[in-house]
Design a protein around this motif. Structure first.
Motif, PDB file in Angstrom:
ATOM      1  N   ARG A  12     -28.447   6.075 -19.505  1.00 29.47           N
ATOM      2  CA  ARG A  12     -29.502   5.952 -18.518  1.00 29.47           C
ATOM      3  C   ARG A  12     -29.042   6.336 -17.129  1.00 29.47           C
ATOM      4  N   HIS A  13     -27.734   6.497 -16.959  1.00 26.79           N
ATOM      5  CA  HIS A  13     -27.198   6.646 -15.617  1.00 26.79           C
ATOM      6  C   HIS A  13     -26.689   8.064 -15.364  1.00 26.79           C
ATOM      7  N   GLN A  14     -26.731   8.456 -14.133  1.00 25.49           N
ATOM      8  CA  GLN A  14     -26.272   9.769 -13.716  1.00 25.49           C
ATOM      9  C   GLN A  14     -25.078   9.610 -12.783  1.00 25.49           C
ATOM     10  N   ALA A  15     -24.418  10.710 -12.530  1.00 24.30           N
ATOM     11  CA  ALA A  15     -23.257  10.666 -11.654  1.00 24.30           C
ATOM     12  C   ALA A  15     -23.644  10.431 -10.210  1.00 24.30           C
ATOM     13  N   THR A  16     -24.834  10.857  -9.811  1.00 24.73           N
ATOM     14  CA  THR A  16     -25.294  10.652  -8.445  1.00 24.73           C
ATOM     15  C   THR A  16     -26.220   9.460  -8.399  1.00 24.73           C
ATOM     16  N   MET A 504     -15.176   3.326 -16.050  1.00 27.13           N
ATOM     17  CA  MET A 504     -15.324   4.332 -15.003  1.00 27.13           C
ATOM     18  C   MET A 504     -14.401   5.519 -15.244  1.00 27.13           C
ATOM     19  N   VAL A 505     -13.216   5.301 -15.838  1.00 34.55           N
ATOM     20  CA  VAL A 505     -12.327   6.413 -16.180  1.00 34.55           C
ATOM     21  C   VAL A 505     -13.031   7.346 -17.159  1.00 34.55           C
ATOM     22  N   VAL A 506     -13.647   6.765 -18.192  1.00 36.37           N
ATOM     23  CA  VAL A 506     -14.380   7.584 -19.161  1.00 36.37           C
ATOM     24  C   VAL A 506     -15.585   8.242 -18.495  1.00 36.37           C
ATOM     25  N   HIS A 507     -16.220   7.534 -17.578  1.00 31.32           N
ATOM     26  CA  HIS A 507     -17.384   8.088 -16.875  1.00 31.32           C
ATOM     27  C   HIS A 507     -17.014   9.370 -16.128  1.00 31.32           C
ATOM     28  N   TRP A 508     -15.900   9.341 -15.408  1.00 35.56           N
ATOM     29  CA  TRP A 508     -15.508  10.547 -14.656  1.00 35.56           C
ATOM     30  C   TRP A 508     -15.074  11.666 -15.588  1.00 35.56           C
ATOM     31  N   LEU A 509     -14.458  11.303 -16.706  1.00 38.93           N
ATOM     32  CA  LEU A 509     -14.096  12.347 -17.667  1.00 38.93           C
ATOM     33  C   LEU A 509     -15.334  13.036 -18.234  1.00 38.93           C
ATOM     34  N   ARG A 510     -16.423  12.303 -18.374  1.00 39.88           N
ATOM     35  CA  ARG A 510     -17.653  12.876 -18.923  1.00 39.88           C
ATOM     36  C   ARG A 510     -18.436  13.645 -17.867  1.00 39.88           C
ATOM     37  N   LYS A 511     -18.585  13.070 -16.683  1.00 35.38           N
ATOM     38  CA  LYS A 511     -19.470  13.650 -15.668  1.00 35.38           C
ATOM     39  C   LYS A 511     -18.788  14.755 -14.859  1.00 35.38           C
ATOM     40  N   ARG A 512     -17.544  14.502 -14.468  1.00 34.34           N
ATOM     41  CA  ARG A 512     -16.746  15.496 -13.729  1.00 34.34           C
ATOM     42  C   ARG A 512     -17.498  16.059 -12.525  1.00 34.34           C
ATOM     43  N   GLY A 513     -17.919  15.157 -11.651  1.00 30.43           N
ATOM     44  CA  GLY A 513     -18.583  15.584 -10.432  1.00 30.43           C
ATOM     45  C   GLY A 513     -17.561  15.954  -9.364  1.00 30.43           C
ATOM     46  N   PRO A 514     -18.012  16.068  -8.113  1.00 30.98           N
ATOM     47  CA  PRO A 514     -17.088  16.391  -7.021  1.00 30.98           C
ATOM     48  C   PRO A 514     -15.996  15.328  -6.890  1.00 30.98           C
ATOM     49  N   HIS A 515     -14.756  15.789  -6.692  1.00 28.83           N
ATOM     50  CA  HIS A 515     -13.587  14.914  -6.492  1.00 28.83           C
ATOM     51  C   HIS A 515     -13.381  13.966  -7.680  1.00 28.83           C
ATOM     52  N   TRP A 516     -13.732  14.399  -8.862  1.00 33.57           N
ATOM     53  CA  TRP A 516     -13.665  13.485  -9.996  1.00 33.57           C
ATOM     54  C   TRP A 516     -12.227  13.119 -10.354  1.00 33.57           C
TER      55      TRP A 516
END
Length: 772
Positions: A12-16, A504-516
């Motif tokens: 349900r959630h997005q990176a932004t 959150m570690v897994v979240h950044w690995l999936r989303k890979r937004g700016p400065h991830w």
């Protein structure tokens, strides 16, 4: 009444940052998905085939369901349970065609009932409408003390817990407090920055539960939720016990009253939070600011005096060593001192409580909290080191520091009072966060759905009362001893921290937004440090009480999964499907002429609702003289919460009687009323529907008053109320379902001319297949 539809967690959630989910009363009745609406349309076509050309007969009612002919409210009979309050108003031109329950809920007629209602109103305040939920938010200056009271108050017992462990190795080991404290400061900053990243990524609140569940799986999310539940319950117990201990340190004569004072403090916190988020925030904000000022004065004056002697530490009092200094002792001291971070996750769990933009205000507040925590913790650790104080059984470290810094004057009393107040009211953070966590878990079906319900003041009353009772039981069981509670405390706290950071570690690995990569590194560091504290606390304090948490977490997960399993079964059983409905045969209600005769009555043609004449409420009491079938005229009323199989079966039973049918829906808000109309239109509007918006979220009282008003409009018409009710096989499943049918039967039993019939919907055991 029927059960609500399940919502699946995850995805349900997005990176932004997204729009924050509003914790509103409408969450009890979530919108249907398109698949469910399609099933309703198919079911509606089956109904149309069964009813054919008889719909007009069923929808020709003997009275006006909108009560639009009233110029004053109906006078209740002597059997009525509610006083003559103006319960409804008719929609004005341009408004939706529905009734609005203008009274909060109705009041009891008896003197004890009126007295209880007045006491309740005095303690809790007047009820708030559902529309006020958008205004029940906190601004940053109020949210800071409310959500940081747990975090900032932990510096009153965290350093002491660390020094108590080091003192086991003698006075010489106390010098390790500074390097251990420095590592703790690093941990505070890393975890704080990590949660700053969590807030915009997951602005919905219930941070650890949502983050871990979305990224690591639902069982891991439940483990984080279990840790948070234990954390919040023990936050209340530890904070209240520490606050009472601060009072008894200054006034030793009150020591025998530790437990009663603690229970009184929990009761005050419960009453304050039942008044609503904004009101409780205004009430409990002052102690936190007072504590900040008191610690600032204490640290500033103490460090100035230390500077006057060249920052030369005063040798601590000799302490006999009972254990040798080693890695295990250092790790144990580190995990004990890490309790100074309890409450650091509070903002990420309570983002919806902020004014818009919620995530930005929440992140700013968290930054202020971390900054204050680091400054206060560092200042106190330096002051403890320079003054050479050691833990004592009869006096807290803060009390010793205040005595040495202010041997005369009122400052000692002020510091102790501020410490006692913030420790007592630090539990307010848990009262803000745990009900919201239970709301999200109830929305996902892991705890009873009654935790979705908002009380008179738009607070989650069921969650608040559950927290107060659990904390009170623990406080009594441990007799208010803070030292006995802290081993349980640390494990639950850092379990949630660790799983949230790992998520959150897994979240950044999936989303890979700016400065991830930078963000991933910070969260990975937070995971590592929090995990070290978690393992150390669980292992070293296992025999001291941490075993309770180690066992409790899997048990809570198991219970949550069992609850979800039951709700999943109920959802499957109540999902409408044409193949499950035996409505293919045409129904045979009375003829139109017979229905018209019964609508008017043999001698009552002047009372026809369409005659255009003014009709007021019926007054006086008429004897119940229906002694033969010819003297009874019917209107069948079906309260409908949600158009699931339970409601459709009740409606089918009502239609099979062959009398005019009226469906009634009580909605907590206009938005939910519009969603229900969408369901009703998809089904096909086969019987008359009356919408009643209950802005104070009451169900039983408005419905009982509405039925009484219908009976007063036509006393010669017998109202047959058909209630769908879930019937479960296991006794413990009863707490997972609404008690509205039972309460409604009790209320309607007192009203003449009303017959109540229950249509049971039997839910089989898990694994039992429905026979089609």
């Amino acid at each position: 009444m029927g059960e609500q539809q399940e919502r699946e967690p995850g995805g349900r959630h997005q990176a932004t940052p997204e729009p924050t989910v509003t914790l509103s009363p409408s969450a009890e009745l979530p919108a249907m998905g398109e698949d469910e609406l399609d099933l309703l349309r198919q079911t509606g076509r089956s109904w149309a085939e069964a009813l054919r050309d008889r719909r007009n007969v069923l929808t020709t009612l003997p009275l006006d369901p909108g009560l639009g002919r009233y110029r004053s409210p109906p006078t209740p009979t002597r059997f009525g349970r509610f006083a003559p309050v103006e319960m409804f108003r008719v929609a004005e031109p341009g408004e939706p065609d529905e009734l609005v329950a203008t009274g909060p809920s109705g009041e009891a007629e008896s003197l004890p009932g009126r007295m209880l209602a007045r006491i309740r109103r005095t303690i809790l305040g007047p009820p708030l409408t559902s529309a006020a939920v958008v205004h029940e938010r906190m601004r940053k200056l109020v949210a800071l003390p409310v959500l940081s009271s747990d975090l900032l108050s932990s510096v009153a017992y965290g350093p002491e817990a660390m020094l108590t462990v080091l003192a086991l190795a003698g006075s010489s080991a106390l010098v390790l407090s500074l390097p251990i404290g420095a590592v703790l400061v690093v941990l505070m900053i890393v975890v704080g920055i990590s949660y700053r990243q969590t807030i915009p990524a997951y602005p919905h609140g219930a941070g650890s539960y949502i983050v871990a569940g979305d990224n690591l799986g639902r069982r891991v999310g439940l483990a984080a939720a279990a840790g948070l539940i234990i954390d919040y319950i023990l936050t209340v117990s530890v904070s209240v016990a520490a606050g009472v201990h601060a009072v008894t340190s200054a006034l030793p004569g009150l020591m025998p009253w530790t437990v009663p004072f603690g229970l009184l403090a929990i009761a005050v916190l419960l009453a304050g939070n039942l008044r609503g988020v904004r009101t409780s925030g205004n009430i409990f904000a002052a102690p936190t600011y007072l504590f900040i000022v008191a610690i600032a004065v204490l640290v500033t004056v103490g460090l100035v005096r230390a500077a006057s002697r060249g920052f030369t530490p005063i040798p601590p009092e000799p302490v006999a060593a009972t254990r040798s200094t080693g890695l295990l002792l250092v790790l144990l001291a580190f995990s004990s001192g890490a309790t100074s971070m309890t409450g650091i996750e509070a903002v990420s769990n309570a983002v919806p409580a902020f004014r818009a933009p919620e995530w930005r205000n929440g992140r700013t507040t968290l930054t202020w909290m971390i900054s204050l925590l680091v400054v206060m913790f560092v200042g106190l650790m330096l002051l403890i080191h320079f003054d050479g104080v050691t833990p004592r059984a009869d006096q807290t470290l803060l009390s010793q520091l205040a005595h040495r810094t202010f041997p005369t004057g009122p400052w000692y009393v002020l510091i102790q009072a501020a410490t006692a107040l913030i420790l007592l009211f630090a539990a307010n953070t848990a009262f803000n966060d745990l009900p919201r966590l239970l709301f999200f878990m109830a929305r996902d079906g892991y705890v009873p759905r009654r935790f979705l319900h908002m009380g008179d003041r738009l607070a989650f009353n069921n969650g608040l009362m559950a927290l107060a009772v659990a904390a009170a039981v623990i406080l009594v069981a441990f007799r208010g001893h803070t030292e006995s509670l802290i081993p349980l405390f640390a494990v639950g706290v850092f379990l949630a921290f660790t799983l949230s950071q790992a998520g959150m570690v897994v979240h950044w690995l999936r989303k890979r937004g700016p400065h991830w990569r930078k963000r991933l590194t910070l969260n990975a560091a937070g995971t590592l440090l929090s995990g070290v504290v978690l393992l150390t606390a669980a292992i070293t304090k296992f025999t001291e009480g941490a075993w309770v948490v180690v066992i409790a977490v899997p048990l809570l997960i198991l219970v949550a999964l069992r609850v979800r399993r039951h709700y999943d079964m109920v959802r499957v059983q109540l999902t409408p499907h044409p193949s499950r409905l035996n409505v293919a045969r045409p129904v045979n209600p009375p003829s139109v002429a017979e229905t018209s005769r019964r609508a008017t009555g043999p001698e009552k043609a002047e009372h026809r609702p369409d005659s255009g004449e003014e009709e007021g409420p019926q007054t006086g009491e008429e004897p119940e003289t229906e002694e033969s079938p010819q003297e009874i005229w019917h209107l069948v009323v079906v309260p409908v919460e949600r158009l699931n199989l339970a409601a459709l079966r009740a409606l089918a039973y009502a239609v099979s009687i062959g009398q005019p049918v009226l469906a009634v829906h009580i909605s907590p808000s206009e938005d939910e009323a519009a969603r229900f109309c969408q369901q009703w239109d998809a089904w096909g509007d086969h019987v008359r529907l009356e919408l009643i918006v209950s802005p104070y979220r009451a169900i039983v009282a408005p419905l009982a008053c509405y039925l009484e008003a219908l009976h007063a409009l036509r006393p010669d018409v017998t109202l047959t109320v058909i209630l769908p009710e879930i019937v479960v096989r296991r006794r413990w499943h009863q707490v997972l379902h609404s008690n509205v049918p039972r309460h409604l039967r009790r209320a309607l039993r007192q009203l003449p001319g009303i017959v109540v019939t229950t249509v049971p919907i039997h839910i089989p055991h898990a694994g039992v297949q429905r026979t089609k």
